[in-house]
Design a protein around this motif. Structure first.
Motif, PDB file in Angstrom:
ATOM      1  N   SER A  49       0.833  -1.190   0.000  1.00  0.00           N
ATOM      2  CA  SER A  49       0.000   0.000   0.000  1.00  0.00           C
ATOM      3  C   SER A  49       0.873   1.247   0.000  1.00  0.00           C
ATOM      4  O   SER A  49       1.987   1.250   0.525  1.00  0.00           O
ATOM      5  CB  SER A  49      -0.935  -0.007   1.200  1.00  0.00           C
ATOM      6  OG  SER A  49      -1.825  -1.101   1.108  1.00  0.00           O
ATOM      7  N   ALA A  50       0.334   2.324  -0.600  1.00  0.00           N
ATOM      8  CA  ALA A  50       1.118   3.540  -0.795  1.00  0.00           C
ATOM      9  C   ALA A  50       0.281   4.779  -0.535  1.00  0.00           C
ATOM     10  O   ALA A  50      -0.951   4.748  -0.600  1.00  0.00           O
ATOM     11  CB  ALA A  50       1.664   3.573  -2.225  1.00  0.00           C
ATOM     12  N   SER A  51       0.974   5.876  -0.215  1.00  0.00           N
ATOM     13  CA  SER A  51       0.399   7.200   0.036  1.00  0.00           C
ATOM     14  C   SER A  51      -0.327   7.248   1.375  1.00  0.00           C
ATOM     15  O   SER A  51      -0.344   6.278   2.139  1.00  0.00           O
ATOM     16  CB  SER A  51      -0.502   7.638  -1.120  1.00  0.00           C
ATOM     17  OG  SER A  51       0.272   7.936  -2.275  1.00  0.00           O
ATOM     18  N   ALA A  52      -0.959   8.398   1.657  1.00  0.00           N
ATOM     19  CA  ALA A  52      -1.650   8.610   2.928  1.00  0.00           C
ATOM     20  C   ALA A  52      -2.855   7.694   3.037  1.00  0.00           C
ATOM     21  O   ALA A  52      -3.420   7.253   2.022  1.00  0.00           O
ATOM     22  CB  ALA A  52      -2.076  10.064   3.049  1.00  0.00           C
ATOM     23  N   THR A  53      -3.299   7.433   4.266  1.00  0.00           N
ATOM     24  CA  THR A  53      -4.362   6.459   4.496  1.00  0.00           C
ATOM     25  C   THR A  53      -5.758   7.066   4.350  1.00  0.00           C
ATOM     26  O   THR A  53      -6.692   6.675   5.037  1.00  0.00           O
ATOM     27  CB  THR A  53      -4.223   5.818   5.890  1.00  0.00           C
ATOM     28  OG1 THR A  53      -4.233   6.854   6.878  1.00  0.00           O
ATOM     29  CG2 THR A  53      -2.946   5.021   5.988  1.00  0.00           C
TER      30      THR A  53
END
Length: 314
Positions: free
Chosen positions: A210-214
């Motif tokens: 998973s990538a980037s902000a949640t």
């Protein structure tokens, strides 16, 4: 509840489902209070929704692993059960709460839901920085440890590392950096590669992450390697240039990610993931409980690549 935008289990983030040789599915995830490790089991995925949940391990009140119990995963190695998780130290030890390290609890039992789990220590990666989201997998007779960690001298919050294990509670050798956040879709809000999971099929081994902000920017990427490759050689791995799973506002599925994989009884591969169903989060997102567990089947294309499709849809 397969292949729909109806949650399998509401308010459970970072879901992990393991199908054991006893025919049961075992489910664990981050609980909204972050106070410990919850476990449930059932004969089918659908029955997990109503299965009795038990908090099998509770954090101590103070100490190095007494806050924010995140992303537990249950595995079975050499006749014992292991749950790997991340935890932060109490504020008396660290001023900054987000100083997670990786830990493990273990038990030898026929039914781990009813067992008395024992703390088995810290998994030391050899790098004393923020780390989390560990998973384990066996491949060609070797046991591997795969996790996310803030890399010294590397921009961002976390990268993915891989190491062989000396035992189910210790790694050996020097960790290998497999991927760091660098593509535009990996650095929205935060520079993040985390939540790795392993899928095998059609002569290949895959690592989703998973990538980037949640928030709604959260999405899943994919690494792939030949099944006979040297997994500890970063050059063996190819990173997909675009996300393989991402927000679909048309069915109100936002920020899908932090996945695991399991199988149906007939061998069909299943993606297990969390997502939110709205974007306007009130208060601190850390304490927002509305990341729900969803499941959907995966198909494979003619080149032997997994096709994830869209969240909440067949």
């Amino acid at each position: 509840m397969l292949n729909t935008n109806t949650p399998l289990i509401p308010q459970r983030a970072d879901p992990h489902i393991y199908r054991h040789s006893d025919g049961y599915y075992y489910f664990t995830a981050s609980v909204p209070s972050y106070e410990g490790i919850e476990l449930r089991r059932a004969k089918t995925l659908e029955e997990l929704a109503t299965a009795q949940a038990r908090l099998v391990w509770r954090k101590p009140d103070t100490g190095a692993y007494s806050e924010l119990i995140w992303a537990p995963e249950i595995h079975f190695h050499d006749g014992r059960w292991y749950i790997y998780f991340a935890a932060a130290p109490s504020r008396e030890i660290k001023d900054n709460l987000f100083q997670h390290r990786m830990y493990v609890v273990s038990v030898a039992a026929e039914n781990p839901v009813e067992a008395d789990w024992q703390f088995a220590g810290q998994i030391d990666s050899g790098i004393d920085t923020f780390c989390l989201d560990a998973t384990t997998f066996e491949h060609q007779g070797k046991l591997y440890y795969l996790w996310a960690q803030k890399g010294p001298g590397i921009t961002g919050n976390s990268n993915l590392y891989l190491a062989e294990m000396a035992s189910p509670t210790a790694i050996k050798g020097t960790p290998v950096l497999l991927t760091k956040p660098e593509l535009p879709w990996e650095i929205r809000g935060f520079w993040v590669n985390e939540g790795p999971a392993v899928l095998k099929g059609h002569g290949k081994i895959f690592i989703s992450y998973s990538a980037s902000a949640t928030d709604e920017n959260y999405c899943m990427g994919l690494l792939s390697a030949a099944e006979d490759a040297d997994l500890l050689n970063p050059k063996s791995w190819t990173k997909a240039p675009a996300p393989v799973f991402a927000t679909d506002a048309s069915v109100k599925m936002f920020g899908p990610g932090h996945n695991s994989f399991t199988k149906l009884a007939d061998g069909t591969d299943v993606l297990v993931y969390h997502a939110r169903q709205y974007t306007e989060i009130e208060g601190d997102p850390l304490w927002n409980p509305d990341r729900h567990t969803f499941v959907k089947t995966i198909r494979w294309d003619e080149t032997g690549m997994p096709v994830f499709g869209k969240p909440g849809q067949p």
